[in-house]
Design a protein around this motif. Structure first.
Motif, PDB file in Angstrom:
ATOM      1  N   VAL A 196     -57.482  -9.759  29.131  1.00  0.00           N
ATOM      2  CA  VAL A 196     -56.485 -10.865  29.246  1.00  0.00           C
ATOM      3  C   VAL A 196     -56.401 -11.526  30.513  1.00  0.00           C
ATOM      4  O   VAL A 196     -56.352 -12.843  30.624  1.00  0.00           O
ATOM      5  CB  VAL A 196     -55.214 -10.206  29.072  1.00  0.00           C
ATOM      6  N   SER A 197     -56.589 -10.619  31.578  1.00  0.00           N
ATOM      7  CA  SER A 197     -56.688 -11.374  33.030  1.00  0.00           C
ATOM      8  C   SER A 197     -57.934 -12.270  33.219  1.00  0.00           C
ATOM      9  O   SER A 197     -57.824 -13.424  33.717  1.00  0.00           O
ATOM     10  CB  SER A 197     -56.918 -10.231  34.064  1.00  0.00           C
ATOM     11  N   VAL A 198     -59.095 -11.906  32.714  1.00  0.00           N
ATOM     12  CA  VAL A 198     -60.227 -12.751  32.532  1.00  0.00           C
ATOM     13  C   VAL A 198     -60.107 -14.260  31.837  1.00  0.00           C
ATOM     14  O   VAL A 198     -60.444 -15.055  32.410  1.00  0.00           O
ATOM     15  CB  VAL A 198     -61.540 -11.997  32.511  1.00  0.00           C
ATOM     16  N   HIS A 199     -59.673 -13.955  30.695  1.00  0.00           N
ATOM     17  CA  HIS A 199     -59.427 -14.864  29.986  1.00  0.00           C
ATOM     18  C   HIS A 199     -58.584 -16.040  30.503  1.00  0.00           C
ATOM     19  O   HIS A 199     -58.598 -17.289  30.522  1.00  0.00           O
ATOM     20  CB  HIS A 199     -58.695 -14.417  28.653  1.00  0.00           C
ATOM     21  N   ASN A 200     -57.234 -15.372  30.812  1.00  0.00           N
ATOM     22  CA  ASN A 200     -56.430 -16.231  31.410  1.00  0.00           C
ATOM     23  C   ASN A 200     -57.056 -17.182  33.003  1.00  0.00           C
ATOM     24  O   ASN A 200     -56.710 -18.074  33.094  1.00  0.00           O
ATOM     25  CB  ASN A 200     -55.145 -15.625  32.032  1.00  0.00           C
ATOM     26  N   ALA A 201     -57.670 -16.444  33.410  1.00  0.00           N
ATOM     27  CA  ALA A 201     -58.502 -16.910  34.761  1.00  0.00           C
ATOM     28  C   ALA A 201     -59.575 -18.066  34.109  1.00  0.00           C
ATOM     29  O   ALA A 201     -59.589 -19.055  34.739  1.00  0.00           O
ATOM     30  CB  ALA A 201     -59.215 -15.984  35.464  1.00  0.00           C
TER      31      ALA A 201
END
Length: 278
Positions: A196-201
């Motif tokens: 989720v963090s990578v996708h949001n970044a």
């Protein structure tokens, strides 16, 4: 998306691809399990807060690899690989590793042999485990290469958003059978949060890139409009005739239209300043 939303519930073992013939065992004390879960929670809090800094994806990926090395028990080195979005043939867009031996392993996997646990887990969307790489028939070339380096265990965890695999976390250990069910469970929970963090970044980076592109386009348009006005004032040409003159100059000199426009505007400014000097 939380681990529970991804179907990864604490205490419920996720399905994964294990080395054929591997015996699953996790004889851990309660103190060890509590310590491992504390490390996991710290890692998940860490990756959850990464996007707030609005940093580059390459920097964030490096941090995710560092958090993974601490969050998954038994790890001697970790890496993260991200796939380029919307490619028919999967290609990597970013990689980061916590140790030189991991970089060497990943180079062999992605660039030389084109086989290994990370590639398998990105293809299947399932965690992939090996406790004796040298004897793992799934990757006959990769396994032997890595075993000769003194690395015998691997755990690769897919980064999944919705139904799409966007990359993977790879963890390696020198010991044999380093990653049991406990490590797979904690690693899968960490990967769900990291995805989720990578996708949001990636979404933020894409939005910034589009904004910068639009700003550049608007700036270029303004300069070109100024140049058109200068040509019209000097020649009496229409706007269409002026832009055609600029385009012909651009093609003749093999220089971008905006550069021709900037040059013309700068020249006009210099002339205006010269006329108004005392």
């Amino acid at each position: 998306m939380s681990p529970r939303e991804r179907g990864i519930v604490p205490g419920l073992m996720p399905d994964y691809d294990a080395q054929p013939g591997r015996v699953r065992h996790d004889e851990l004390s309660s103190a060890r399990r509590e310590a491992d879960e504390s490390d996991l929670n710290a890692g998940m809090r860490g990756v959850s807060g990464l996007v707030a800094g609005a940093r580059e994806v390459s920097e964030l990926v490096s941090d995710v690899a560092q958090f993974a090395a601490h969050a998954v028990p038994g790890v001697d080195g970790a890496s993260v690989a991200l796939l380029q979005p919307q490619h028919v043939v999967p290609r990597l867009q970013a990689c980061a590793a916590t140790a030189e031996f991991v970089e060497e392993i990943d180079t062999a996997q992605y660039e030389e042999l084109h086989e290994g646990p990370c590639i398998t887990c990105m293809q299947t969307g399932r965690a992939t485990v090996s406790g004796s790489l040298g004897g793992d028939d799934r990757w006959p070339h990769f396994g032997g290469r890595v075993a000769r380096m003194g690395v015998h265990s691997a755990l690769s965890l897919p980064l999944i958003v919705g139904e799409e695999v966007i990359g993977a976390i790879n963890t390696y250990a020198r010991a044999r059978d380093a990653f049991g069910d406990h490590a797979v469970l904690l690693g899968s929970q960490f990967a769900a949060t990291a995805a989720v963090s990578v996708h949001n970044a990636e979404l933020l980076a894409s939005a910034r890139e589009r904004t910068e592109h639009l700003q550049r386009a608007l700036g270029s348009r303004a300069v070109i409009d100024q140049a058109i006005g200068i040509v019209r004032s000097r020649t009496g040409a229409t706007a269409e005739e002026a832009i055609e003159r600029l385009k012909r100059t651009s093609q003749a000199e093999n220089v971008k239209l905006v550069v021709i426009a900037e040059r013309l505007v700068d020249e006009a400014v210099r002339r205006a300043k010269a006329r108004h000097r005392p």
